[in-house]
Design a protein around this motif. Structure first.
Motif, PDB file in Angstrom:
ATOM      1  N   ALA A 125       0.833  -1.201   0.000  1.00  0.00           N
ATOM      2  CA  ALA A 125       0.000   0.000   0.000  1.00  0.00           C
ATOM      3  C   ALA A 125       0.872   1.256   0.000  1.00  0.00           C
ATOM      4  CB  ALA A 125      -0.900  -0.006   1.226  1.00  0.00           C
ATOM      5  N   VAL A 126       0.417   2.278  -0.720  1.00  0.00           N
ATOM      6  CA  VAL A 126       1.113   3.566  -0.767  1.00  0.00           C
ATOM      7  C   VAL A 126       0.107   4.666  -0.445  1.00  0.00           C
ATOM      8  CG1 VAL A 126       2.883   2.829  -2.407  1.00  0.00           C
ATOM      9  CG2 VAL A 126       0.738   3.761  -3.258  1.00  0.00           C
ATOM     10  N   ASP A 127       0.608   5.841  -0.033  1.00  0.00           N
ATOM     11  CA  ASP A 127      -0.292   6.945   0.306  1.00  0.00           C
ATOM     12  C   ASP A 127      -0.940   7.565  -0.928  1.00  0.00           C
ATOM     13  OD1 ASP A 127       2.105   8.013  -0.572  1.00  0.00           O
ATOM     14  OD2 ASP A 127       2.214   9.565   0.966  1.00  0.00           O
ATOM     15  N   HIS A 128      -0.263   7.551  -2.053  1.00  0.00           N
ATOM     16  CA  HIS A 128      -0.844   7.914  -3.346  1.00  0.00           C
ATOM     17  C   HIS A 128       0.015   7.316  -4.449  1.00  0.00           C
ATOM     18  CE1 HIS A 128       1.938  11.426  -2.757  1.00  0.00           C
ATOM     19  NE2 HIS A 128       2.161  11.213  -4.030  1.00  0.00           N
ATOM     20  N   LEU A 129      -0.542   7.271  -5.637  1.00  0.00           N
ATOM     21  CA  LEU A 129       0.148   6.681  -6.767  1.00  0.00           C
ATOM     22  C   LEU A 129       1.430   7.450  -7.044  1.00  0.00           C
ATOM     23  CD1 LEU A 129      -0.104   4.544  -9.032  1.00  0.00           C
ATOM     24  CD2 LEU A 129      -1.166   6.331 -10.402  1.00  0.00           C
ATOM     25  N   PRO A 130       2.578   6.764  -7.149  1.00  0.00           N
ATOM     26  CA  PRO A 130       3.814   7.474  -7.469  1.00  0.00           C
ATOM     27  C   PRO A 130       3.682   8.243  -8.788  1.00  0.00           C
ATOM     28  CG  PRO A 130       4.314   5.235  -6.790  1.00  0.00           C
ATOM     29  CD  PRO A 130       2.812   5.330  -6.964  1.00  0.00           C
ATOM     30  N   CYS A 131       4.183   9.449  -8.788  1.00  0.00           N
ATOM     31  CA  CYS A 131       4.132  10.308  -9.972  1.00  0.00           C
ATOM     32  C   CYS A 131       5.538  10.755 -10.300  1.00  0.00           C
ATOM     33  CB  CYS A 131       3.246  11.515  -9.697  1.00  0.00           C
ATOM     34  SG  CYS A 131       3.248  12.722 -11.034  1.00  0.00           S
ATOM     35  N   VAL A 133      22.462  12.061 -14.013  1.00  0.00           N
ATOM     36  CA  VAL A 133      21.348  11.489 -13.262  1.00  0.00           C
ATOM     37  C   VAL A 133      21.158  12.212 -11.925  1.00  0.00           C
ATOM     38  CG1 VAL A 133      22.688   9.635 -12.152  1.00  0.00           C
ATOM     39  CG2 VAL A 133      20.245   9.322 -12.582  1.00  0.00           C
ATOM     40  N   GLU A 134      22.245  12.681 -11.326  1.00  0.00           N
ATOM     41  CA  GLU A 134      22.126  13.393 -10.049  1.00  0.00           C
ATOM     42  C   GLU A 134      21.308  14.672 -10.202  1.00  0.00           C
ATOM     43  OE1 GLU A 134      25.006  12.465 -11.444  1.00  0.00           O
ATOM     44  OE2 GLU A 134      25.963  11.066 -10.053  1.00  0.00           O
ATOM     45  N   ASP A 135      21.538  15.420 -11.279  1.00  0.00           N
ATOM     46  CA  ASP A 135      20.796  16.657 -11.492  1.00  0.00           C
ATOM     47  C   ASP A 135      19.346  16.388 -11.888  1.00  0.00           C
ATOM     48  OD1 ASP A 135      23.000  18.104 -10.802  1.00  0.00           O
ATOM     49  OD2 ASP A 135      23.236  19.127 -12.719  1.00  0.00           O
ATOM     50  N   ARG A 136      19.108  15.338 -12.676  1.00  0.00           N
ATOM     51  CA  ARG A 136      17.717  14.994 -13.008  1.00  0.00           C
ATOM     52  C   ARG A 136      16.958  14.598 -11.750  1.00  0.00           C
ATOM     53  NH1 ARG A 136      20.307  12.165 -17.210  1.00  0.00           N
ATOM     54  NH2 ARG A 136      19.675  10.150 -16.371  1.00  0.00           N
ATOM     55  N   THR A 137      17.614  13.866 -10.852  1.00  0.00           N
ATOM     56  CA  THR A 137      16.983  13.482  -9.587  1.00  0.00           C
ATOM     57  C   THR A 137      16.699  14.712  -8.730  1.00  0.00           C
ATOM     58  OG1 THR A 137      18.093  11.341  -9.648  1.00  0.00           O
ATOM     59  CG2 THR A 137      17.248  12.056  -7.520  1.00  0.00           C
ATOM     60  N   ARG A 138      17.659  15.623  -8.640  1.00  0.00           N
ATOM     61  CA  ARG A 138      17.477  16.848  -7.853  1.00  0.00           C
ATOM     62  C   ARG A 138      16.343  17.689  -8.436  1.00  0.00           C
ATOM     63  NH1 ARG A 138      20.064  21.880  -8.046  1.00  0.00           N
ATOM     64  NH2 ARG A 138      21.500  21.109  -9.626  1.00  0.00           N
ATOM     65  N   LEU A 139      16.262  17.778  -9.761  1.00  0.00           N
ATOM     66  CA  LEU A 139      15.179  18.514 -10.406  1.00  0.00           C
ATOM     67  C   LEU A 139      13.829  17.891 -10.065  1.00  0.00           C
ATOM     68  CD1 LEU A 139      14.108  20.683 -12.310  1.00  0.00           C
ATOM     69  CD2 LEU A 139      14.698  19.195 -14.242  1.00  0.00           C
ATOM     70  N   SER A 140      13.733  16.574 -10.100  1.00  0.00           N
ATOM     71  CA  SER A 140      12.480  15.897  -9.726  1.00  0.00           C
ATOM     72  C   SER A 140      12.084  16.241  -8.307  1.00  0.00           C
ATOM     73  CB  SER A 140      12.626  14.381  -9.858  1.00  0.00           C
ATOM     74  OG  SER A 140      12.775  13.994 -11.192  1.00  0.00           O
ATOM     75  N   LEU A 141      13.035  16.171  -7.384  1.00  0.00           N
ATOM     76  CA  LEU A 141      12.748  16.489  -5.984  1.00  0.00           C
ATOM     77  C   LEU A 141      12.349  17.953  -5.825  1.00  0.00           C
ATOM     78  CD1 LEU A 141      15.602  14.496  -4.244  1.00  0.00           C
ATOM     79  CD2 LEU A 141      13.150  14.003  -4.149  1.00  0.00           C
ATOM     80  N   ASP A 142      13.041  18.840  -6.526  1.00  0.00           N
ATOM     81  CA  ASP A 142      12.713  20.262  -6.437  1.00  0.00           C
ATOM     82  C   ASP A 142      11.320  20.565  -6.990  1.00  0.00           C
ATOM     83  OD1 ASP A 142      15.181  20.679  -5.273  1.00  0.00           O
ATOM     84  OD2 ASP A 142      16.096  21.559  -7.071  1.00  0.00           O
ATOM     85  N   LEU A 143      10.874  19.793  -7.978  1.00  0.00           N
ATOM     86  CA  LEU A 143       9.529  19.970  -8.540  1.00  0.00           C
ATOM     87  C   LEU A 143       8.454  19.258  -7.726  1.00  0.00           C
ATOM     88  CD1 LEU A 143      10.301  19.596 -12.347  1.00  0.00           C
ATOM     89  CD2 LEU A 143       9.709  21.692 -11.115  1.00  0.00           C
ATOM     90  N   GLY A 144       8.854  18.421  -6.771  1.00  0.00           N
ATOM     91  CA  GLY A 144       7.890  17.732  -5.916  1.00  0.00           C
ATOM     92  C   GLY A 144       7.326  16.454  -6.490  1.00  0.00           C
ATOM     93  N   VAL A 145       7.974  15.910  -7.516  1.00  0.00           N
ATOM     94  CA  VAL A 145       7.536  14.615  -8.050  1.00  0.00           C
ATOM     95  C   VAL A 145       8.479  13.527  -7.546  1.00  0.00           C
ATOM     96  CG1 VAL A 145       6.451  15.617 -10.084  1.00  0.00           C
ATOM     97  CG2 VAL A 145       8.820  14.888 -10.216  1.00  0.00           C
ATOM     98  N   ASP A 146       8.085  12.295  -7.723  1.00  0.00           N
ATOM     99  CA  ASP A 146       8.871  11.166  -7.244  1.00  0.00           C
ATOM    100  C   ASP A 146       9.960  10.833  -8.260  1.00  0.00           C
ATOM    101  OD1 ASP A 146       7.222  10.769  -4.959  1.00  0.00           O
ATOM    102  OD2 ASP A 146       5.740   9.807  -6.261  1.00  0.00           O
ATOM    103  N   PRO A 147      11.219  11.049  -7.905  1.00  0.00           N
ATOM    104  CA  PRO A 147      12.291  10.732  -8.853  1.00  0.00           C
ATOM    105  C   PRO A 147      12.453   9.229  -8.997  1.00  0.00           C
ATOM    106  CG  PRO A 147      13.243  11.352  -6.759  1.00  0.00           C
ATOM    107  CD  PRO A 147      11.747  11.552  -6.642  1.00  0.00           C
ATOM    108  N   PHE A 148      12.946   8.814 -10.141  1.00  0.00           N
ATOM    109  CA  PHE A 148      13.235   7.402 -10.337  1.00  0.00           C
ATOM    110  C   PHE A 148      14.469   7.260 -11.197  1.00  0.00           C
ATOM    111  CE2 PHE A 148      10.984   8.364 -14.184  1.00  0.00           C
ATOM    112  CZ  PHE A 148      11.525   7.533 -15.124  1.00  0.00           C
ATOM    113  N   ILE A 149      15.081   6.132 -11.083  1.00  0.00           N
ATOM    114  CA  ILE A 149      16.212   5.780 -11.924  1.00  0.00           C
ATOM    115  C   ILE A 149      15.811   4.517 -12.661  1.00  0.00           C
ATOM    116  CG2 ILE A 149      18.640   5.073 -11.973  1.00  0.00           C
ATOM    117  CD1 ILE A 149      19.001   6.667  -9.370  1.00  0.00           C
ATOM    118  N   LEU A 150      15.957   4.506 -13.968  1.00  0.00           N
ATOM    119  CA  LEU A 150      15.542   3.371 -14.785  1.00  0.00           C
ATOM    120  C   LEU A 150      16.375   2.141 -14.452  1.00  0.00           C
ATOM    121  CD1 LEU A 150      13.749   2.350 -17.058  1.00  0.00           C
ATOM    122  CD2 LEU A 150      15.507   3.098 -18.668  1.00  0.00           C
ATOM    123  N   LEU A 151      15.685   1.056 -14.133  1.00  0.00           N
ATOM    124  CA  LEU A 151      16.325  -0.230 -13.872  1.00  0.00           C
ATOM    125  C   LEU A 151      15.753  -1.241 -14.854  1.00  0.00           C
ATOM    126  CD1 LEU A 151      15.924  -0.377  -9.994  1.00  0.00           C
ATOM    127  CD2 LEU A 151      17.944   0.308 -11.258  1.00  0.00           C
TER     128      LEU A 151
END
Length: 69
Positions: free
Chosen positions: A15-21, A39-57
């Protein structure tokens, strides 16, 4: 939940509090203060925008058997 906890829980079918975005940021994207080829800057940008960052696996997974398509 933190973005990391939310995505990890969703990947474990918990269970999650809301769907990851998340947003895909093309490495060629130009944003002042961010080098989106890193990838570090893309992750920081995601966090700064308030979305859930991800790294492709490259991982396979399956849906919960209760999910109907």
């Amino acid at each position: 939940m933190t973005p990391k906890a939310r995505i990890c829980a969703a990947m474990r079918s918990e269970a999650v509090d809301h769907l990851p975005c998340s947003i895909y940021f093309n490495p060629n994207l130009r944003v002042d203060g961010y080098d989106c080829s890193r990838v570090e800057d893309r992750t920081r940008l995601s966090l700064d925008l308030g979305v859930d960052p991800f790294i492709l696996l490259n991982r396979t997974f399956s849906c919960d058997p209760r999910v109907k398509t």
